[in-house]
Design a protein around this motif. Sequence first.
Motif, PDB file in Angstrom:
ATOM      1  N   GLY A  23       0.799  -1.221   0.000  1.00 41.61           N
ATOM      2  CA  GLY A  23       0.000   0.000   0.000  1.00 41.61           C
ATOM      3  C   GLY A  23       0.825   1.261   0.000  1.00 41.61           C
ATOM      4  N   GLY A  24       1.985   1.204   0.618  1.00 42.70           N
ATOM      5  CA  GLY A  24       2.901   2.328   0.519  1.00 42.70           C
ATOM      6  C   GLY A  24       2.715   3.423   1.550  1.00 42.70           C
ATOM      7  N   SER A  25       2.257   3.088   2.776  1.00 45.01           N
ATOM      8  CA  SER A  25       2.115   4.160   3.766  1.00 45.01           C
ATOM      9  C   SER A  25       3.480   4.717   4.183  1.00 45.01           C
ATOM     10  CB  SER A  25       1.318   3.685   4.991  1.00 45.01           C
ATOM     11  OG  SER A  25       2.058   2.773   5.756  1.00 45.01           O
ATOM     12  N   ASN A  26       4.499   3.886   4.177  1.00 46.30           N
ATOM     13  CA  ASN A  26       5.847   4.403   4.471  1.00 46.30           C
ATOM     14  C   ASN A  26       6.348   5.299   3.337  1.00 46.30           C
ATOM     15  OD1 ASN A  26       7.002   3.296   7.101  1.00 46.30           O
ATOM     16  ND2 ASN A  26       6.047   1.486   6.187  1.00 46.30           N
ATOM     17  N   GLY A  79       8.402  -1.754   2.782  1.00 47.70           N
ATOM     18  CA  GLY A  79       7.376  -2.748   2.505  1.00 47.70           C
ATOM     19  C   GLY A  79       7.662  -3.490   1.219  1.00 47.70           C
ATOM     20  N   MET A  94       8.724  -6.838  -0.396  1.00 47.76           N
ATOM     21  CA  MET A  94       8.566  -8.180   0.158  1.00 47.76           C
ATOM     22  C   MET A  94       9.370  -9.252  -0.577  1.00 47.76           C
ATOM     23  SD  MET A  94       6.871  -7.339   2.794  1.00 47.76           S
ATOM     24  CE  MET A  94       6.319  -8.859   3.577  1.00 47.76           C
ATOM     25  N   THR A 107      13.109  -1.042   6.153  1.00 45.57           N
ATOM     26  CA  THR A 107      12.345  -0.924   7.391  1.00 45.57           C
ATOM     27  C   THR A 107      11.623  -2.233   7.647  1.00 45.57           C
ATOM     28  OG1 THR A 107      10.634   0.279   8.602  1.00 45.57           O
ATOM     29  CG2 THR A 107      10.398   0.227   6.203  1.00 45.57           C
ATOM     30  N   PRO A 147       9.139  -4.527  10.533  1.00 42.65           N
ATOM     31  CA  PRO A 147       8.191  -4.305  11.630  1.00 42.65           C
ATOM     32  C   PRO A 147       8.433  -5.201  12.849  1.00 42.65           C
ATOM     33  CG  PRO A 147       7.161  -5.687   9.985  1.00 42.65           C
ATOM     34  CD  PRO A 147       8.556  -5.369   9.472  1.00 42.65           C
ATOM     35  N   HIS A 181       0.107  -4.361  13.997  1.00 42.85           N
ATOM     36  CA  HIS A 181       0.841  -3.852  12.828  1.00 42.85           C
ATOM     37  C   HIS A 181       0.500  -2.383  12.572  1.00 42.85           C
ATOM     38  CE1 HIS A 181       2.653  -4.992   8.623  1.00 42.85           C
ATOM     39  NE2 HIS A 181       3.271  -3.989   9.203  1.00 42.85           N
ATOM     40  N   LYS A 188       3.186   0.540  12.480  1.00 48.06           N
ATOM     41  CA  LYS A 188       3.363   1.370  11.286  1.00 48.06           C
ATOM     42  C   LYS A 188       3.348   2.860  11.598  1.00 48.06           C
ATOM     43  CE  LYS A 188       1.491  -0.053   7.337  1.00 48.06           C
ATOM     44  NZ  LYS A 188       0.690  -0.829   6.330  1.00 48.06           N
ATOM     45  N   GLU A 198       6.743   3.391  12.778  1.00 49.78           N
ATOM     46  CA  GLU A 198       7.655   3.101  11.671  1.00 49.78           C
ATOM     47  C   GLU A 198       7.779   4.288  10.710  1.00 49.78           C
ATOM     48  OE1 GLU A 198       6.231  -0.324   9.536  1.00 49.78           O
ATOM     49  OE2 GLU A 198       8.233  -0.820   8.799  1.00 49.78           O
TER      50      GLU A 198
HETATM   51  C1  GAR Z   1       5.690  -2.195   6.839  1.00 47.59           C
HETATM   52  O1  GAR Z   1       5.246  -2.450   8.154  1.00 47.59           O
HETATM   53  C2  GAR Z   1       7.064  -2.797   6.613  1.00 47.59           C
HETATM   54  O2  GAR Z   1       7.886  -2.765   7.738  1.00 47.59           O
HETATM   55  C3  GAR Z   1       6.693  -4.210   6.276  1.00 47.59           C
HETATM   56  O3  GAR Z   1       5.589  -4.093   5.440  1.00 47.59           O
HETATM   57  C4  GAR Z   1       4.831  -2.945   5.818  1.00 47.59           C
HETATM   58  C5  GAR Z   1       4.563  -2.125   4.579  1.00 47.59           C
HETATM   59  O4  GAR Z   1       3.628  -1.132   4.811  1.00 47.59           O
HETATM   60  N1  GAR Z   1       7.799  -4.860   5.649  1.00 47.59           N
HETATM   61  C6  GAR Z   1       8.120  -6.140   5.850  1.00 47.59           C
HETATM   62  O5  GAR Z   1       7.462  -6.881   6.542  1.00 47.59           O
HETATM   63  C7  GAR Z   1       9.366  -6.586   5.115  1.00 47.59           C
HETATM   64  N2  GAR Z   1       9.697  -7.934   5.459  1.00 47.59           N
HETATM   65  P1  GAR Z   1       3.370   0.025   3.723  1.00 47.59           P
HETATM   66  O6  GAR Z   1       3.205  -0.628   2.352  1.00 47.59           O
HETATM   67  O7  GAR Z   1       2.113   0.676   4.178  1.00 47.59           O
HETATM   68  O8  GAR Z   1       4.557   0.958   3.768  1.00 47.59           O
END
Ligand code: GAR
Length: 200
Positions: free
Chosen positions: A11-14, A88, A90, A108, A110, A167, A171, A174
């Motif tokens: 989704g890309g919130s980071n 995020g 994966m 990053t 979690p 989570h 986030k 994070e």
């Molecule tokens: C984040 O919590 C990140 O740390 C995690 O996925 C989420 C992505 O959120 N990453 C992992 O688990 C990597 N192994 P986002 O798409 O909202 O940024």
Amino acid sequence: GARLVVLASGGGSNLAALLAAHDDVAFGARVVGVVSDKPAAGALDLARDAGVASVAVAPADFADRAAWNTGIGEAVEVFRPDWVVLAGFMRILSPEFLARFPQRVLNTHPALLPAFPGAHGVRDALAYGVKMTGCTVHVVDDGVDTGPIVAQAAVPVLDDDDEAALHERIKVAERSLLVETVGRAAREGLRVAGRRAVFG
Ligand code: GAR
């Protein structure tokens, strides 16, 4: 300012937090490109809405994992990044990808590494029964979530937490940690000596 390329699968919130920070020149960095392994990732829409170049490099379009790593490495290199930020993202990147950007790839995660590495850091922490978890920004090395730690923030586990609720709270922490850490790395630099990463 430093040039950031963000890799994201979800989704890309980071990513959104980095995009919100980068218009301030005091932040010291700009997101110049977003790259995803998933053509439908929300992160690609966020990039487009922000007027940032974005590209999907999907494993399905390559013969094998090595060819995909070369493809995504070339796609990232086009943006001439000072820092590559996995937000995020994966998939595991190969040593060949990492060698293009030595000590310049940040991730990053979690959980409070070295506890609970891998794809299910939040679920694994909850299942273990820890009362404190959090998030970690680290330099990516050839292992899975094993690279030198740059910054961490703690988040308590609440009695009624499930994976989604925990989570979401991680986030929140994070996003601040990532923006703060990437900004500092961009402004001050980051030195890695053995297992220790320090700003400056
Ligand atoms: C984040 O919590 C990140 O740390 C995690 O996925 C989420 C992505 O959120 N990453 C992992 O688990 C990597 N192994 P986002 O798409 O909202 O940024």
